[in-house]
Design an enzyme around this catalytic site. Structure first.
Site, PDB file in Angstrom:
ATOM      1  N   CYS A 114       0.883  -1.170   0.000  1.00 29.35           N
ATOM      2  CA  CYS A 114       0.000   0.000   0.000  1.00 29.35           C
ATOM      3  C   CYS A 114       0.915   1.213   0.000  1.00 29.35           C
ATOM      4  O   CYS A 114       1.562   1.505   0.993  1.00 29.35           O
ATOM      5  CB  CYS A 114      -0.920   0.036   1.221  1.00 29.35           C
ATOM      6  SG  CYS A 114      -1.812   1.600   1.362  1.00 29.35           S
ATOM      7  N   CYS A 160      -0.577   4.392   2.489  1.00 27.19           N
ATOM      8  CA  CYS A 160      -0.492   4.322   3.965  1.00 27.19           C
ATOM      9  C   CYS A 160       0.164   2.991   4.262  1.00 27.19           C
ATOM     10  O   CYS A 160       1.339   2.841   3.964  1.00 27.19           O
ATOM     11  CB  CYS A 160      -1.830   4.552   4.663  1.00 27.19           C
ATOM     12  SG  CYS A 160      -3.301   3.940   3.843  1.00 27.19           S
ATOM     13  N   SER A 161      -0.543   2.027   4.801  1.00 25.83           N
ATOM     14  CA  SER A 161       0.015   0.685   4.939  1.00 25.83           C
ATOM     15  C   SER A 161      -1.119  -0.301   5.091  1.00 25.83           C
ATOM     16  O   SER A 161      -1.083  -1.183   5.938  1.00 25.83           O
ATOM     17  CB  SER A 161       0.947   0.593   6.150  1.00 25.83           C
ATOM     18  OG  SER A 161       2.053   1.440   5.996  1.00 25.83           O
ATOM     19  N   CYS A 162      -2.157  -0.154   4.276  1.00 28.92           N
ATOM     20  CA  CYS A 162      -3.348  -0.999   4.380  1.00 28.92           C
ATOM     21  C   CYS A 162      -2.949  -2.474   4.360  1.00 28.92           C
ATOM     22  O   CYS A 162      -2.063  -2.868   3.600  1.00 28.92           O
ATOM     23  CB  CYS A 162      -4.294  -0.695   3.225  1.00 28.92           C
ATOM     24  SG  CYS A 162      -4.932   0.984   3.297  1.00 28.92           S
TER      25      CYS A 162
END
Lengths: 220, 211
Positions: B115, B118-120
């Site tokens: 991602c 963000c860091s999904c």
């Protein structure tokens, strides 16, 4: 927003520290922040507003501070903006003596939390009246520009040719959800040939897939 | 209620930059203390969330999904058709997996998930994301130099294998189904699950083997 968070394709970040073990939390505070984020969302907040508030962290803090630390700072910012706490309270790390809430939450057990995690399987799809503008296999071109607010079209994928790979249904449109308005919009899985994104990928068969909303796209 | 005022939040971040303690542990302590003092959060509930994601919810769930897909063709098909419903059969539907998709590696295809915005991450089947997944270097490079990234993880992809990078910036989440290792026909589903690494379900591992 053309912010520091939009990292795809940026260069100069060096090698990846690949040697992570399987421990979920490496310090106690990381676990505390994870737990806080699960059970303390300010009323009326949307996930996209929370994400936008994380993007608005000053660039040097965004890059330098640890991941869950940036969650904590985002929580602080969303709580302060929503009036849950004040900057002075955040700076002091303590609240006035009397609790604001007359009905503090009851503790949840592990089993209750596991049930709660199931309840966090939130669906973002819904009905829209208009028909989907694009069909699978159709060539599209992505928007050339973003805007100052929250958006999920990464910079590296703007103004590029792509192909509709799948239709995802109509999903909550993040650009407006970050402003508190939940409207569904057709969302597609879109495939880019790597060579259309990166000069060094010329001749490569590799592909990049993104899930993009209809208003980010136009017919090619 | 939030005003959704981005300018105000940018100002708040500047103040927080100057006025919060520098150490992460102290910042989070201050946040928890405030929320508890205000009667907004119960600290025992935080304990339960930490326990849930330390003991119950993690990559072992994803590994069981993969092992079942390898062993049970009907389950594999249900997973491909409707992954949230299929993982719900195992009780694993939860945080961030309501729009889960699975993508299968083959001899000709390797899948990698990132991602960039963000860091999904599909929390309810893989737990907390590893540090590298959340790091700027991975987020920046996975879409642009996937083969270079994979080489750093010790994974060399042959030139004729196509790399597909899934940048999960919307609410869909991706689980990679790695290839079942050869010579495992005699193994039970539980034994097979033991071969599945967390990284193989994100795509930074490819060749699984018998331990």
């Amino acid at each position: 927003m053309d912010g520091i968070h939009d990292l795809g394709g940026k260069q100069g970040y060096g090698p990846i520290e690949v040697g992570d073990d399987d421990r979920p939390f490496h310090s106690e505070w990381e676990g505390r922040e994870w737990g806080i984020a699960q059970c303390a969302r300010a009323p009326g907040i949307t996930i996209d507003w929370w994400r936008h508030c994380r993007e608005l962290i000053m660039p040097l803090d965004y890059l330098e501070r640890p991941y869950f630390d940036s969650w904590a700072q985002t929580d602080f910012a969303t709580y302060i903006e929503a009036g849950w706490m004040t900057l002075a309270e955040a700076a002091a790390g303590k609240a006035p003596a009397a609790p604001d809430s007359t009905d503090p939450p009851q503790p949840m057990s592990l089993q209750q939390v596991l049930q709660e995690d199931r309840a966090h399987a939130i669906r973002f799809d819904g009905e829209v009246e208009t028909a989907a503008a694009f069909s699978v296999g159709q060539r599209v071109i992505t928007a050339q520009h973003g805007h100052a607010g929250h958006s999920r079209l990464p910079q590296y994928a703007r103004g590029r040719n792509a192909t509709i790979h799948a239709y995802n249904g109509a999903h909550v449109f993040p650009d407006l959800s970050a402003q508190g308005t939940e409207i569904h919009q057709h969302c597609y899985n879109v495939v880019f040939v790597a060579a259309d994104l990166w000069p060094e990928a010329a001749g490569s068969k590799d592909q990049v897939y993104l899930d993009l909303w209809e208003s980010y796209l136009s017919g090619a | 209620m939030p005003d959704f005022d981005a300018k105000k939040v940018a100002e708040i971040h500047q103040h927080l930059h100057s006025h919060l303690p520098s150490e992460s542990a102290l910042r989070v302590k201050a946040l928890e203390t405030l929320l508890v003092d205000k009667g907004l959060v119960n600290p025992q509930t935080i304990n339960a969330w930490v326990e849930a994601y330390s003991e119950e919810i993690g990559p072992k769930r994803g590994a069981r999904v993969v092992a079942k897909a390898w062993s049970d063709p009907a389950f594999r098909q249900r997973l491909l058709d409707d992954a949230p419903a299929a993982i719900d059969e195992l009780g694993y539907l939860g945080k961030a997996t309501a729009h889960l998709k699975v993508v299968e590696n083959t001899d000709a295809v390797h899948n990698l998930v990132v991602c960039t915005l963000c860091s999904c991450y599909p929390f309810s089947i893989l737990g907390i994301a590893p540090a590298w997944y959340k790091a700027a270097a991975y987020r920046a490079r996975a879409v642009r130099d996937p083969r270079g990234v994979l080489a750093e993880f010790g994974v060399d992809i042959a030139a004729d294998v196509e790399v597909r990078v899934w940048d999960s910036t919307a609410e869909l989440r991706y689980l990679v189904i790695p290839q079942r290792p050869a010579g495992t026909d005699d193994m039970s589903e539980a034994e097979l699950a033991g071969l599945v690494t967390r990284n193989s379900m994100i795509g930074t591992d490819r060749e699984l083997g018998r331990e």
